[in-house]
Design a protein around this motif. Structure first.
Motif, PDB file in Angstrom:
ATOM      1  N   PRO A   1       1.010  -1.138  -0.002  1.00 43.92           N
ATOM      2  CA  PRO A   1      -0.094  -0.195  -0.232  1.00 43.92           C
ATOM      3  C   PRO A   1       0.807   1.177  -0.007  1.00 43.92           C
ATOM      4  CG  PRO A   1      -0.798  -1.477   1.559  1.00 43.92           C
ATOM      5  CD  PRO A   1       0.512  -2.212   1.139  1.00 43.92           C
ATOM      6  N   PRO A   2       0.342   2.270  -0.820  1.00 42.23           N
ATOM      7  CA  PRO A   2       1.390   3.503  -0.638  1.00 42.23           C
ATOM      8  C   PRO A   2       1.630   3.996   0.704  1.00 42.23           C
ATOM      9  CG  PRO A   2      -0.776   3.731  -2.042  1.00 42.23           C
ATOM     10  CD  PRO A   2      -0.822   2.487  -1.188  1.00 42.23           C
ATOM     11  N   GLY A   3       2.927   4.395   0.679  1.00 37.97           N
ATOM     12  CA  GLY A   3       3.638   4.570   2.103  1.00 37.97           C
ATOM     13  C   GLY A   3       3.764   3.981   3.145  1.00 37.97           C
ATOM     14  N   VAL A   4       3.525   2.658   2.914  1.00 34.09           N
ATOM     15  CA  VAL A   4       4.017   1.571   3.771  1.00 34.09           C
ATOM     16  C   VAL A   4       5.208   0.797   3.354  1.00 34.09           C
ATOM     17  CG1 VAL A   4       3.087  -0.552   4.666  1.00 34.09           C
ATOM     18  CG2 VAL A   4       1.456   1.205   4.282  1.00 34.09           C
ATOM     19  N   THR A   5       6.141   0.622   4.516  1.00 34.09           N
ATOM     20  CA  THR A   5       7.292  -0.083   4.244  1.00 34.09           C
ATOM     21  C   THR A   5       7.396  -0.992   5.351  1.00 34.09           C
ATOM     22  OG1 THR A   5       8.296   1.604   5.747  1.00 34.09           O
ATOM     23  CG2 THR A   5       8.665   1.844   3.265  1.00 34.09           C
ATOM     24  N   VAL A   6       7.964  -2.222   5.212  1.00 31.46           N
ATOM     25  CA  VAL A   6       8.353  -3.204   6.101  1.00 31.46           C
ATOM     26  C   VAL A   6       9.397  -2.890   7.078  1.00 31.46           C
ATOM     27  CG1 VAL A   6       8.415  -5.740   6.376  1.00 31.46           C
ATOM     28  CG2 VAL A   6       6.939  -4.905   4.553  1.00 31.46           C
ATOM     29  N   VAL A   7       9.549  -2.672   8.190  1.00 34.26           N
ATOM     30  CA  VAL A   7      10.478  -2.714   8.948  1.00 34.26           C
ATOM     31  C   VAL A   7      11.087  -4.074   9.479  1.00 34.26           C
ATOM     32  CG1 VAL A   7      11.489  -1.704  11.291  1.00 34.26           C
ATOM     33  CG2 VAL A   7       9.373  -0.566   9.983  1.00 34.26           C
ATOM     34  N   SER A   8      10.529  -4.911   9.672  1.00 37.27           N
ATOM     35  CA  SER A   8      10.801  -6.372  10.233  1.00 37.27           C
ATOM     36  C   SER A   8       9.729  -7.178  10.314  1.00 37.27           C
ATOM     37  CB  SER A   8      11.419  -6.310  11.664  1.00 37.27           C
ATOM     38  OG  SER A   8      10.372  -5.921  12.736  1.00 37.27           O
ATOM     39  N   ALA A   9       9.944  -8.514   9.855  1.00 36.33           N
ATOM     40  CA  ALA A   9       8.600  -9.418   9.758  1.00 36.33           C
ATOM     41  C   ALA A   9       9.186 -10.864  10.168  1.00 36.33           C
ATOM     42  CB  ALA A   9       8.275  -9.647   8.483  1.00 36.33           C
ATOM     43  N   ALA A  10       8.570 -11.182  11.390  1.00 34.03           N
ATOM     44  CA  ALA A  10       8.974 -12.464  12.072  1.00 34.03           C
ATOM     45  C   ALA A  10       7.614 -13.350  12.002  1.00 34.03           C
ATOM     46  CB  ALA A  10       9.731 -12.161  13.582  1.00 34.03           C
ATOM     47  N   PRO A  11       7.775 -14.470  12.486  1.00 28.41           N
ATOM     48  CA  PRO A  11       6.460 -15.315  12.467  1.00 28.41           C
ATOM     49  C   PRO A  11       5.327 -14.697  13.363  1.00 28.41           C
ATOM     50  CG  PRO A  11       8.415 -16.865  12.263  1.00 28.41           C
ATOM     51  CD  PRO A  11       8.904 -15.468  12.528  1.00 28.41           C
ATOM     52  N   ASP A  12       5.814 -14.135  14.566  1.00 27.48           N
ATOM     53  CA  ASP A  12       4.903 -13.708  15.563  1.00 27.48           C
ATOM     54  C   ASP A  12       4.821 -12.297  15.721  1.00 27.48           C
ATOM     55  OD1 ASP A  12       7.224 -13.537  16.789  1.00 27.48           O
ATOM     56  OD2 ASP A  12       6.838 -14.683  18.406  1.00 27.48           O
ATOM     57  N   ARG A  13       5.606 -11.653  14.954  1.00 26.97           N
ATOM     58  CA  ARG A  13       5.679 -10.020  15.197  1.00 26.97           C
ATOM     59  C   ARG A  13       6.071  -9.347  13.967  1.00 26.97           C
ATOM     60  NH1 ARG A  13       5.257  -6.574  19.597  1.00 26.97           N
ATOM     61  NH2 ARG A  13       6.440  -4.791  19.437  1.00 26.97           N
ATOM     62  N   VAL A  14       5.337  -8.283  13.502  1.00 28.05           N
ATOM     63  CA  VAL A  14       5.614  -7.660  12.423  1.00 28.05           C
ATOM     64  C   VAL A  14       5.630  -6.326  12.618  1.00 28.05           C
ATOM     65  CG1 VAL A  14       4.867  -6.942  10.015  1.00 28.05           C
ATOM     66  CG2 VAL A  14       4.607  -9.452  10.949  1.00 28.05           C
ATOM     67  N   VAL A  15       6.589  -5.498  12.095  1.00 28.29           N
ATOM     68  CA  VAL A  15       6.670  -4.151  12.340  1.00 28.29           C
ATOM     69  C   VAL A  15       6.519  -3.269  10.848  1.00 28.29           C
ATOM     70  CG1 VAL A  15       7.928  -2.027  13.265  1.00 28.29           C
ATOM     71  CG2 VAL A  15       8.026  -4.098  14.490  1.00 28.29           C
ATOM     72  N   LEU A  16       5.468  -2.600  10.904  1.00 27.24           N
ATOM     73  CA  LEU A  16       5.246  -1.801   9.658  1.00 27.24           C
ATOM     74  C   LEU A  16       5.507  -0.421   9.779  1.00 27.24           C
ATOM     75  CD1 LEU A  16       2.189  -3.727   8.463  1.00 27.24           C
ATOM     76  CD2 LEU A  16       4.470  -4.179   7.707  1.00 27.24           C
ATOM     77  N   GLU A  17       5.767   0.607   8.866  1.00 30.18           N
ATOM     78  CA  GLU A  17       5.997   1.819   8.974  1.00 30.18           C
ATOM     79  C   GLU A  17       5.005   2.596   7.792  1.00 30.18           C
ATOM     80  OE1 GLU A  17       9.351   5.382   8.304  1.00 30.18           O
ATOM     81  OE2 GLU A  17       9.452   4.118  10.132  1.00 30.18           O
ATOM     82  N   ARG A  18       4.029   3.271   8.327  1.00 31.75           N
ATOM     83  CA  ARG A  18       3.186   4.159   7.481  1.00 31.75           C
ATOM     84  C   ARG A  18       3.265   5.365   7.523  1.00 31.75           C
ATOM     85  NH1 ARG A  18      -3.038   2.145   6.487  1.00 31.75           N
ATOM     86  NH2 ARG A  18      -3.262   3.029   4.209  1.00 31.75           N
ATOM     87  N   ASP A  19       3.534   6.394   6.430  1.00 34.08           N
ATOM     88  CA  ASP A  19       3.851   7.881   6.556  1.00 34.08           C
ATOM     89  C   ASP A  19       4.443   8.232   7.887  1.00 34.08           C
ATOM     90  OD1 ASP A  19       2.151   7.914   4.126  1.00 34.08           O
ATOM     91  OD2 ASP A  19       0.451   7.958   5.418  1.00 34.08           O
ATOM     92  N   GLY A  20       5.668   7.583   8.153  1.00 33.31           N
ATOM     93  CA  GLY A  20       6.539   8.011   9.127  1.00 33.31           C
ATOM     94  C   GLY A  20       6.177   7.331  10.674  1.00 33.31           C
ATOM     95  N   LEU A  21       4.966   6.706  10.746  1.00 37.04           N
ATOM     96  CA  LEU A  21       4.567   6.231  11.911  1.00 37.04           C
ATOM     97  C   LEU A  21       4.575   4.671  11.950  1.00 37.04           C
ATOM     98  CD1 LEU A  21       3.214   7.127  14.628  1.00 37.04           C
ATOM     99  CD2 LEU A  21       0.972   6.681  13.574  1.00 37.04           C
ATOM    100  N   ARG A  22       5.452   4.299  13.051  1.00 39.81           N
ATOM    101  CA  ARG A  22       5.386   2.608  13.167  1.00 39.81           C
ATOM    102  C   ARG A  22       4.434   1.988  13.871  1.00 39.81           C
ATOM    103  NH1 ARG A  22      11.936   1.057  13.757  1.00 39.81           N
ATOM    104  NH2 ARG A  22      12.752   1.913  11.611  1.00 39.81           N
ATOM    105  N   HIS A  23       4.140   0.969  13.508  1.00 47.17           N
ATOM    106  CA  HIS A  23       3.141   0.146  14.244  1.00 47.17           C
ATOM    107  C   HIS A  23       3.587  -1.181  14.161  1.00 47.17           C
ATOM    108  CE1 HIS A  23      -0.141   3.417  13.314  1.00 47.17           C
ATOM    109  NE2 HIS A  23       0.419   3.020  12.033  1.00 47.17           N
ATOM    110  N   ALA A  24       3.654  -1.751  15.720  1.00 45.01           N
ATOM    111  CA  ALA A  24       4.171  -3.250  15.860  1.00 45.01           C
ATOM    112  C   ALA A  24       2.833  -4.264  15.927  1.00 45.01           C
ATOM    113  CB  ALA A  24       4.956  -3.132  17.131  1.00 45.01           C
TER     114      ALA A  24
END
Length: 651
Positions: free
Chosen positions: A519-542
């Motif tokens: 999706p526009p503005g979304v980058t994958v910071v990290s991706a593990a089997p039980d935890r994913v961190v995404l960044e959207r428009d400069g705001l990180r979500h775990a």
């Protein structure tokens, strides 16, 4: 001195009593049905006795079995908890006759308050304001006389609640409330708004009360709408001291069962509070009460009306413990051993709020099944009968836990409670957590403007959490898990294709995720089997991700989302006939109200199920003709089973 205590109950209340016993050095004995053989309360006790059966009547309501369990285990005292036999005078007497210590009031006090119609008469004599009422003393078909039979009216010297009498002609003014004479917890209660519904609701309430408490006696009284439900905690010793240990606000209810409780009430003044305390102490003294109990009232404006007295520990007792700094179970045990209470009760401090976390959907339909994960963090008290990996049974009340927060102010307590619920990890069954969060942030609740019709009047369905980022996190976590578990080609990235005619997808019943592009503005910071961190428009979500078969749970600050993973190559299934009505939960068919060929109208009951000690009506969604009935009376059905098929629109 009590040395070994048997708790004649199950679940969270048994565990809560065991906790105090451990602190006091008292050995504990659990009893359990076959359905509860692996329950946490059984594992926590020093000793445990199997009662057998799965229904309450076969186990927790069987006086003979429980007294025998005391003999077999060497228990010298019995605590009944709440519900089941906790307000059964015959049980209390049987415990005493067996030479055991009874943790509760005298059987005479239980009997005096056990039949609520007689209880109201006694309270009126004691100067406690009461609602008029009319007992139902015969079979359901005799209840038609309720429409014109004059009720009990307080006589000389008796107190009456204001503006709550029937019409001058002796007829009852609707709406009315049908109530079970025994028990509590909303069982055996029905609101009746029209005369033609009265007999049906009396019969239904009576059946439900008999199933829950072993006593089908019900009575009718006026329904005082938009009133507050306020109760006073009392504690009395055998030496004449009676405490009114504060009041609890219990107005937010569904199906006449409390959902949110707090201490003190945010909606009454000091004059009303004094009147309530005085009435509660009068009630206790009138019946020679000893131990912990609760006197319940309806309050509307200046009107105060006695509802009932619960001769036991209440579900919501923790808010009183938090505010007054006491352990009510410890005090119950010490009073049973003959201890004296100090002349004055301790002063209150701060504010406490409790919510009841139920396994139920937004329509209040109970849910059952296996708990994948059950964790509630934060500065809160959690009284629960379930654990991660446990089973939520269809045989008992669907309450999973009580979550209690205490703070210096009401605002602080509510904030702590909401934060804990948001951070909770509850996987496996649908719960009312989102409803509880909606309540805690509701403008009227925050202002303290609540009453018993609060949930009926408020639109608390809230907004569902957004699916886009949680679904992407679920897809990435699943791909990472697949890579981690792959036996071959483990280094190939998830979603890789050597033919780019179509992008890789992850399909859920709720949404489809396409791996490329993001999706526009979304980058994958990290991706593990039980935890994913995404960044959207400069705001990180775990996002924390957990999988249980096809069910995928994604928890984050955005909310909790449950997704259903769809197989890439689904198996063929047999489609149900159009117009099929399904069982919303496992249960027993109590009644089948229709036959093939019957014409039905929208909202008409076609089947009545019994599950989790309550009746559940399955109704026609629209007018039509019954083309098939797939179940019979007494049949056990699983969730999703076809009950009835209706050809909608057919005349």
């Amino acid at each position: 001195m009590i040395t070994r205590l048997l708790v004649a109950n199950r679940g969270e209340i048994a565990r809560r009593i065991f906790r105090t016993c451990r602190e006091m050095g008292i050995e504990t004995v659990a009893v359990f049905s076959d359905a509860d053989a692996d329950s946490p309360h059984v594992a926590e006790a020093d000793h445990a006795v199997r009662l057998g059966g799965v229904k309450p009547a076969e186990s927790y309501l069987d006086i003979g079995k429980i007294v025998e369990a005391c003999r077999r285990s060497g228990a010298d005292a019995v605590h009944p908890g709440y519900g089941f036999l906790s307000e059964n005078a015959d049980f209390a007497q049987a415990v005493l006759d067996a030479g055991l210590v009874w943790i509760g009031p005298p059987p005479s006090a239980i009997a005096a308050m056990g039949a609520k119609v007689e209880a109201k008469r006694l309270m009126a004599e004691a100067g406690v304001p009461v609602l008029p009422s009319l007992p139902v003393g015969g079979p359901p078909q005799e209840s038609a006389g309720l429409r014109r039979t004059p009720p009990h009216r307080p006589g000389a010297g008796e107190a009456a609640a204001e503006h709550l009498t029937p019409t001058d002609g002796g007829e009852w003014a609707y709406p009315l409330l049908v109530k079970a004479s025994a028990g509590g917890g909303g069982r055996g209660m029905r609101i009746v708004r029209a005369p033609e519904d009265l007999e049906r609701e009396i019969a239904s309430a009576s059946r439900e009360a008999r199933a829950a408490f072993g006593d089908g006696t019900v009575f009718v009284e006026p329904l005082l709408e938009r009133a507050r439900h306020i109760e006073v905690q009392i504690l009395a010793d055998a030496h004449g001291t009676v405490w009114a240990l504060g009041e609890r606000e219990c107005s937010i209810q569904r199906r006449h069962q409390k959902v949110v409780e707090e201490c003190p009430s945010p909606g009454i003044g000091e004059d009303t509070r004094r009147r309530l305390f005085d009435a509660a102490v009068r009630a206790a003294r009138k019946i020679g009460y000893v131990g912990a109990g609760t006197v319940e009232f309806l309050v509307r404006g200046e009107t105060v009306a006695f509802l009932e007295m619960n001769t036991r520990l209440q579900v919501e007792h923790p808010v009183t413990e938090c505010v007054y700094g006491v352990d009510l179970v410890r005090l119950q045990l010490e009073i049973a051993e003959g201890a004296r209470l100090p002349e004055r009760s301790p002063p209150p401090r701060g504010h406490a709020v409790e919510v009841r976390l139920y396994a139920e959907d937004r329509a209040y339909v109970p849910q059952s099944g296996k708990m994948g994960r059950f964790e509630i963090p934060g500065e809160v008290r959690v009284d629960t009968g379930v654990e991660s990996g446990g089973e939520v049974s269809t045989h008992y009340d669907p309450m999973l836990a009580k979550v209690i927060a205490h703070g210096a102010s009401r605002t602080e307590a509510v904030r702590r409670l909401a934060a804990a619920l948001r951070r909770a990890r509850i996987h496996g069954v649908t719960t009312n957590r989102d409803l509880l969060l909606d309540i805690l942030k509701n403008r009227d609740f925050v202002a303290g403007n609540t009453h018993t019709g609060f949930l009926d009047e408020q639109d608390l369905r809230g907004e569902d959490p957004p699916l886009e980022l949680p679904a992407l996190a679920a897809a990435l976590a699943t791909a990472a898990a697949n890579r981690a578990n792959a036996r071959v080609l483990a280094t190939i990235p998830g979603g890789w294709r050597n033919v780019r005619s179509q992008p890789a997808t992850a399909r859920f019943a709720e949404i489809e995720v396409v791996y490329q592009p993001l999706p526009p503005g979304v980058t994958v910071v990290s991706a593990a089997p039980d935890r994913v961190v995404l960044e959207r428009d400069g705001l990180r979500h775990a996002f924390d991700v957990a999988r249980y078969g096809s069910a995928v749970y994604v928890d984050s600050a955005l909310g909790s989302v449950r997704l259903t993973a769809l197989p890439r190559l689904p198996e063929p299934v047999v489609a149900a006939a159009p117009g099929s009505l399904f069982a919303p939960m496992p249960g027993s068919v109590l009644r089948v109200e229709v036959e093939p060929g019957d014409r039905v109208t929208a909202g008409q009951a076609v089947v009545v199920l019994e599950a989790m000690k309550m009746e559940h009506r399955i109704t026609a969604p629209a007018a039509g003709v019954v083309s098939a009935v797939e179940v019979g009376k007494g049949q056990q059905v699983e969730a999703g089973a076809v009950l009835v098929v209706i050809e909608e629109g057919k005349q």
